[in-house]
Scaffold this motif. Structure first.
Motif, PDB file in Angstrom:
ATOM      1  N   ALA A   1       0.829  -1.207   0.000  1.00 42.53           N
ATOM      2  CA  ALA A   1       0.000   0.000   0.000  1.00 42.53           C
ATOM      3  C   ALA A   1       0.864   1.260   0.000  1.00 42.53           C
ATOM      4  O   ALA A   1       0.509   2.263  -0.609  1.00 42.53           O
ATOM      5  CB  ALA A   1      -0.931   0.007   1.207  1.00 42.53           C
TER       6      ALA A   1
ATOM      7  N   PRO B   1      -4.766   9.521  -6.784  1.00 45.01           N
ATOM      8  CA  PRO B   1      -5.987   8.786  -7.104  1.00 45.01           C
ATOM      9  C   PRO B   1      -6.416   7.882  -5.947  1.00 45.01           C
ATOM     10  O   PRO B   1      -5.629   7.596  -5.048  1.00 45.01           O
ATOM     11  CB  PRO B   1      -5.597   7.955  -8.330  1.00 45.01           C
ATOM     12  CG  PRO B   1      -4.116   7.824  -8.236  1.00 45.01           C
ATOM     13  CD  PRO B   1      -3.628   9.078  -7.585  1.00 45.01           C
ATOM     14  N   SER B   2      -7.644   7.444  -5.993  1.00 45.63           N
ATOM     15  CA  SER B   2      -8.192   6.572  -4.963  1.00 45.63           C
ATOM     16  C   SER B   2      -7.343   5.308  -4.820  1.00 45.63           C
ATOM     17  O   SER B   2      -6.959   4.712  -5.817  1.00 45.63           O
ATOM     18  CB  SER B   2      -9.627   6.207  -5.349  1.00 45.63           C
ATOM     19  OG  SER B   2     -10.233   5.550  -4.288  1.00 45.63           O
TER      20      SER B   2
ATOM     21  N   LYS C   1      -3.003   7.196   0.613  1.00 48.43           N
ATOM     22  CA  LYS C   1      -3.025   8.437   1.399  1.00 48.43           C
ATOM     23  C   LYS C   1      -3.513   8.180   2.827  1.00 48.43           C
ATOM     24  O   LYS C   1      -2.865   8.576   3.800  1.00 48.43           O
ATOM     25  CB  LYS C   1      -3.940   9.471   0.718  1.00 48.43           C
ATOM     26  CG  LYS C   1      -3.598   9.739  -0.734  1.00 48.43           C
ATOM     27  CD  LYS C   1      -4.526  10.751  -1.361  1.00 48.43           C
ATOM     28  CE  LYS C   1      -5.962  10.303  -1.514  1.00 48.43           C
ATOM     29  NZ  LYS C   1      -6.191   9.217  -2.475  1.00 48.43           N
TER      30      LYS C   1
ATOM     31  N   THR D   1      -3.646   5.375   4.398  1.00 42.27           N
ATOM     32  CA  THR D   1      -2.689   4.498   5.073  1.00 42.27           C
ATOM     33  C   THR D   1      -1.544   5.307   5.667  1.00 42.27           C
ATOM     34  O   THR D   1      -1.104   5.057   6.792  1.00 42.27           O
ATOM     35  CB  THR D   1      -2.150   3.457   4.078  1.00 42.27           C
ATOM     36  OG1 THR D   1      -3.254   2.814   3.460  1.00 42.27           O
ATOM     37  CG2 THR D   1      -1.293   2.426   4.764  1.00 42.27           C
TER      38      THR D   1
ATOM     39  N   GLN E   1     -11.777   9.736   7.517  1.00 44.41           N
ATOM     40  CA  GLN E   1     -12.487   9.852   6.242  1.00 44.41           C
ATOM     41  C   GLN E   1     -13.942   9.438   6.423  1.00 44.41           C
ATOM     42  O   GLN E   1     -14.839   9.974   5.794  1.00 44.41           O
ATOM     43  CB  GLN E   1     -11.793   8.954   5.206  1.00 44.41           C
ATOM     44  CG  GLN E   1     -12.223   9.196   3.796  1.00 44.41           C
ATOM     45  CD  GLN E   1     -11.340   8.456   2.800  1.00 44.41           C
ATOM     46  OE1 GLN E   1     -10.500   7.645   3.161  1.00 44.41           O
ATOM     47  NE2 GLN E   1     -11.532   8.747   1.542  1.00 44.41           N
TER      48      GLN E   1
HETATM   49  N1  LIG Z   1      -6.639  -3.062   6.280  1.00 43.04           N
HETATM   50  C1  LIG Z   1      -6.359  -3.253   4.985  1.00 43.04           C
HETATM   51  N2  LIG Z   1      -6.244  -4.495   4.497  1.00 43.04           N
HETATM   52  C2  LIG Z   1      -5.948  -4.706   3.191  1.00 43.04           C
HETATM   53  N3  LIG Z   1      -5.770  -3.728   2.281  1.00 43.04           N
HETATM   54  C3  LIG Z   1      -5.885  -2.465   2.710  1.00 43.04           C
HETATM   55  C4  LIG Z   1      -6.196  -2.160   4.078  1.00 43.04           C
HETATM   56  N4  LIG Z   1      -6.243  -0.813   4.197  1.00 43.04           N
HETATM   57  C5  LIG Z   1      -5.990  -0.311   2.975  1.00 43.04           C
HETATM   58  N5  LIG Z   1      -5.773  -1.291   2.077  1.00 43.04           N
HETATM   59  C6  LIG Z   1      -5.425  -1.117   0.657  1.00 43.04           C
HETATM   60  O1  LIG Z   1      -4.353  -0.230   0.569  1.00 43.04           O
HETATM   61  C7  LIG Z   1      -4.516   0.656  -0.528  1.00 43.04           C
HETATM   62  C8  LIG Z   1      -4.419   2.085  -0.055  1.00 43.04           C
HETATM   63  O2  LIG Z   1      -5.525   2.385   0.740  1.00 43.04           O
HETATM   64  P1  LIG Z   1      -5.801   3.828   1.292  1.00 43.04           P
HETATM   65  O3  LIG Z   1      -6.998   3.742   2.142  1.00 43.04           O
HETATM   66  O4  LIG Z   1      -4.568   4.354   1.915  1.00 43.04           O
HETATM   67  O5  LIG Z   1      -6.139   4.634  -0.035  1.00 43.04           O
HETATM   68  P2  LIG Z   1      -6.452   6.167  -0.247  1.00 43.04           P
HETATM   69  O6  LIG Z   1      -5.337   6.754  -1.009  1.00 43.04           O
HETATM   70  O7  LIG Z   1      -6.788   6.789   1.068  1.00 43.04           O
HETATM   71  O8  LIG Z   1      -7.739   6.103  -1.175  1.00 43.04           O
HETATM   72  P3  LIG Z   1      -9.060   7.016  -1.176  1.00 43.04           P
HETATM   73  O9  LIG Z   1      -8.694   8.257  -1.896  1.00 43.04           O
HETATM   74  O10 LIG Z   1     -10.035   6.192  -1.939  1.00 43.04           O
HETATM   75  O11 LIG Z   1      -9.466   7.238   0.245  1.00 43.04           O
HETATM   76  C9  LIG Z   1      -5.877   0.318  -1.142  1.00 43.04           C
HETATM   77  O12 LIG Z   1      -5.652  -0.429  -2.305  1.00 43.04           O
HETATM   78  C10 LIG Z   1      -6.560  -0.490  -0.090  1.00 43.04           C
HETATM   79  O13 LIG Z   1      -7.390  -1.459  -0.682  1.00 43.04           O
END
Ligand SMILES: Nc1ncnc2c1ncn2[C@@H]1O[C@H](COP(=O)(O)OP(=O)(O)OP(=O)(O)O)[C@@H](O)[C@H]1O
Ligand SMILES: [Mg+2]
Lengths: 299, 381
Positions: free
Chosen positions: B37, B56-57, B61, B63, B101
């Motif tokens: 991640a 992007p999603s 971020k 994490t 979030q």
């Molecule tokens: N507890 C978890 N177990 C498995 N995969 C996870 C977990 N938490 C996050 N991920 C994966 O890690 C990646 C990053 O997740 P994260 O939530 O940080 O994204 P983001 O950048 O905040 O996205 P968004 O803009 O949609 O909020 C994603 O592909 C997500 O599926």
């Protein structure tokens, strides 16, 4: 048309309630106002509804409150009530103490193994309740499995006397009703968003603080439901004290049984049942209120 | 001296080699099972900085923020706060607050109790809690809703409660995960400025995730553009917009025309590129420009830096003819999508400086697009 259908669907539960609760209740209530006689059925007055209104009012005029006076004044019955209440309260508490950690552990287990854990909790229901209680006799009796094991392991030298004591009744009730405690608590914990706990940690709570202020608080509706689901049947329990508790364990379910089947005193037995119901109405109403409030809060 | 864009304030601790970063991610990797991640990420954030994460999603971020708040431990690498490693420090012992979030408002508590929760945990006196909660309720315009439960609020109101709950504690580091996404434009802009004021007044450090580039541009001292768990570029809003380091960043922020070509002539400070679209581009370059003749390069230019004219401009390079394909009137400016003879569509925007236009450009008109050598930037990847 739609209106008719609506009325039927609303009416059905009421019909159900009338047939299976109100009618039997009225019959028992009526018997409790009667006197015992050596006949079949063993109580009087009798009346036949086909003989009309007059016969009915005649019978009602011969109803008596004597049984209630008798039951409430005899310490045998009051002691049985108090002892049932105590045993039900203690076993509910024990079930909660064991059930909550189980439910919590299940709700925090990986998603993939949760259905299996749930299955394990329900699994004992696949065997007859009676057989499971009988099995406990085999485990608890002086020459039973538990004593054999403990003595074999050198932990004790004389067999523990658990069978035919109140402790055996607690073990039986906790064992039998544990799923009723675990399932509602698990249901509330399982749908709880874990980020609430994280938010509490973030705002300065220790792990324990967050558990009390968030997890335990949000599980409260499930805890209440579980407690009532254990307490209400436990107070009137007959099979467990009869099989495991021995003659010295006093519970109202046993008293009821012996009045009905040993003494064939149906009026007193009915009175005992009616008073038990009156005692239970309080927690049942409380339970209903708690459920309604939980439904309100969960909306 | 030339500078990129106009800066908000002269606050540039990252340029000063002496200043120690407040937050430092050092080679941090976070794996969920096999899934990476966050991938070997290193970044520094300075005290009092307003730092935005854009990407992007699913790029990691949230994490990243969760690792700072203490809900996830890095699989490898280390995070330092004020020079001290955060390894093993539990969430409630970190001088960090996070706005989730998903908001994570406590469902059994009123708005007031939700906001006051952290203050109560900190053992602050009741009267003072009331005072501070009142002040923050006013700031987020929720005074009338203090007694409501979270499920009796609209999405935007809930978001403001979550924001208030994290801001009210005035932590040294505030992590905001999409704090304003559910608000209407006007409220969002107001709240943006209020957040900026608050940060300035209290001297807080903000790390904020947003999907709204305009928001990131307005509020941030620096922006990090992320992709697949890595940071592609960090820089001031102007640097990110005017000097992106890759097509990915250029494309992610704002609108851009990217023209592919091959390097033909290379001289000090400038380069000639023969574009695929049949015209030659002469562009200014920096000292770092590393491409050689015949390498593939991309010329990237923003719509507002392109000049639109009916007649052929009087130069050999940086001009191309095309047909008006689409016109978008936005009030303050007009957008033209122009199809070049090669089939590529280029976008140009013209500021509507006057209320009336003589001889307006219409659909299917043939027009010329031209630009100066330093209007765009040559990208190597
Ligand atoms: N507890 C978890 N177990 C498995 N995969 C996870 C977990 N938490 C996050 N991920 C994966 O890690 C990646 C990053 O997740 P994260 O939530 O940080 O994204 P983001 O950048 O905040 O996205 P968004 O803009 O949609 O909020 C994603 O592909 C997500 O599926
Ligand atoms: Mg996220």
């Amino acid at each position: 048309m739609g209106n008719f259908f609506k009325r039927v669907t609303i009416g059905l539960p009421y019909l159900w309630l009338c047939l299976l609760f109100l009618l039997p209740f009225l019959i028992v209530l009526r018997v409790s106002f009667s006197e015992p006689v050596l006949a079949m059925p063993p109580f009087a007055p009798q009346f036949d509804l086909s003989e009309g209104w007059q016969a009915f009012t005649d019978a009602v005029s011969r109803f008596t409150l004597y049984n209630f006076q008798f039951v409430l004044e005899d310490s045998l019955y009051t002691n049985a009530y108090l002892s049932s209440l105590r045993i039900a309260l203690i076993s509910t508490f024990l079930t909660l103490v064991i059930g909550f950690p189980l439910a919590y552990g299940m709700s925090r287990a990986p998603m993939t193994i949760r259905p299996m854990l749930l299955m394990l909790v329900i699994l004992p229901f696949w065997t007859s309740f009676l057989i499971r209680v009988y099995a406990w006799i085999g485990i608890l009796k002086p020459e039973g499995l538990m004593n054999q094991f403990l003595m074999g392991a050198g932990i004790i030298s004389t067999p523990l006397r658990i069978y035919n004591t109140e402790i055996a009744v607690y073990i039986g009730i906790v064992y039998s009703y544990l799923p009723f405690m675990v399932l509602p608590i698990y249901a509330t914990l399982e749908k709880m968003d874990y980020s609430y706990v994280e938010a509490a940690r973030d705002l300065g709570c220790s792990a324990l603080g967050a558990f009390w202020k968030i997890t335990a608080r949000l599980a409260l509706p499930g805890v209440l439901a579980g407690c009532f689901l254990v307490f209400i049947p436990a107070i009137g329990e007959f099979v467990i004290p009869e099989l495991l508790g021995g003659s010295r364990t006093l519970m109202i379910g046993k008293t009821l049984w012996s009045e009905f089947f040993n003494n064939r005193d149906w009026p007193v037995a009915s009175t005992v049942a009616i008073i038990l119901l009156a005692i239970l109405v309080v927690p049942i109403v409380l339970f209903q209120n708690a459920q309604a409030r939980a439904a309100e809060a969960g909306r | 001296m030339k500078s990129l864009g106009s800066t908000r304030r002269s606050f540039t601790p990252w340029l000063d080699k002496e200043t120690k970063p407040y937050i430092s991610f050092q080679n941090v990797t976070k794996k969920f099972g096999d899934f990476v991640a966050v991938d070997n990420l290193t970044l520094n954030i300075y005290e009092r900085e307003f730092y935005s994460l854009l990407g992007p999603s699913g790029c990691g971020k949230t994490t990243l923020l969760r690792m700072l708040a203490g809900f996830e431990e890095p699989t490898s690498g280390e995070i330092f706060l004020d020079g001290v490693s955060l390894k093993g420090v539990p969430p409630h012992k970190r001088p960090v607050n996070m706005m989730f979030q998903s908001y994570a408002l406590f469902p059994h508590m009123s708005v007031r109790d939700n906001i006051g929760f952290g203050l109560k945990q900190a053992g602050i006196a009741k009267a003072q809690i009331t005072e501070r909660v009142d002040a923050i309720l006013k700031l987020v315009k929720l005074e009338e809703f203090a007694k409501r439960k979270p499920d009796q609020l609209s999405g935007g109101q809930r978001q403001r409660v979550a924001l208030a709950r994290s801001v009210v504690l005035r932590p040294k580091l505030l992590l905001l995960d999409e704090p304003l996404g559910a608000l209407d434009k006007k409220l969002r802009e107001e709240t943006q400025f209020e957040l900026m004021d608050l940060q300035h007044e209290l001297g807080l450090t903000f790390m904020i995730v947003t999907h709204d580039q305009e928001e990131a541009m307005t509020m941030s001292d620096r922006i990090a553009v992320m992709d697949k768990g890595t940071v592609i570029q960090t820089g001031t809003p102007a640097e990110i917009y005017e000097a992106p380091n890759s097509r990915y960043v250029a494309d992610f922020i704002g609108t851009v025309n990217t023209l592919e070509g091959k390097v033909k002539e290379k001289a000090a400070g400038k380069v000639k590129i023969v574009g695929k679209d049949g015209f030659t581009i002469e562009a200014a370059t920096t000292d770092q420009f590393a491409l050689n003749t015949d390498d593939t390069a991309w010329f990237s230019i923003r719509p507002e830096k392109i000049k639109v004219s009916r007649s052929k401009p009087d130069k050999q390079t940086n001009a191309v003819e095309g047909e008006v394909w689409d016109i978008g009137y936005l009030g303050d400016m007009t957008l033209f999508n122009v199809m070049l003879d090669s089939g590529t569509i280029m976008r140009a925007s013209v500021l509507n400086a006057k209320r009336t236009v003589d001889d307006p450009i219409g659909y299917e008109d043939r027009i010329w697009l031209s630009f100066e050598p330093d209007a765009g930037i040559v990208l190597e990847r």
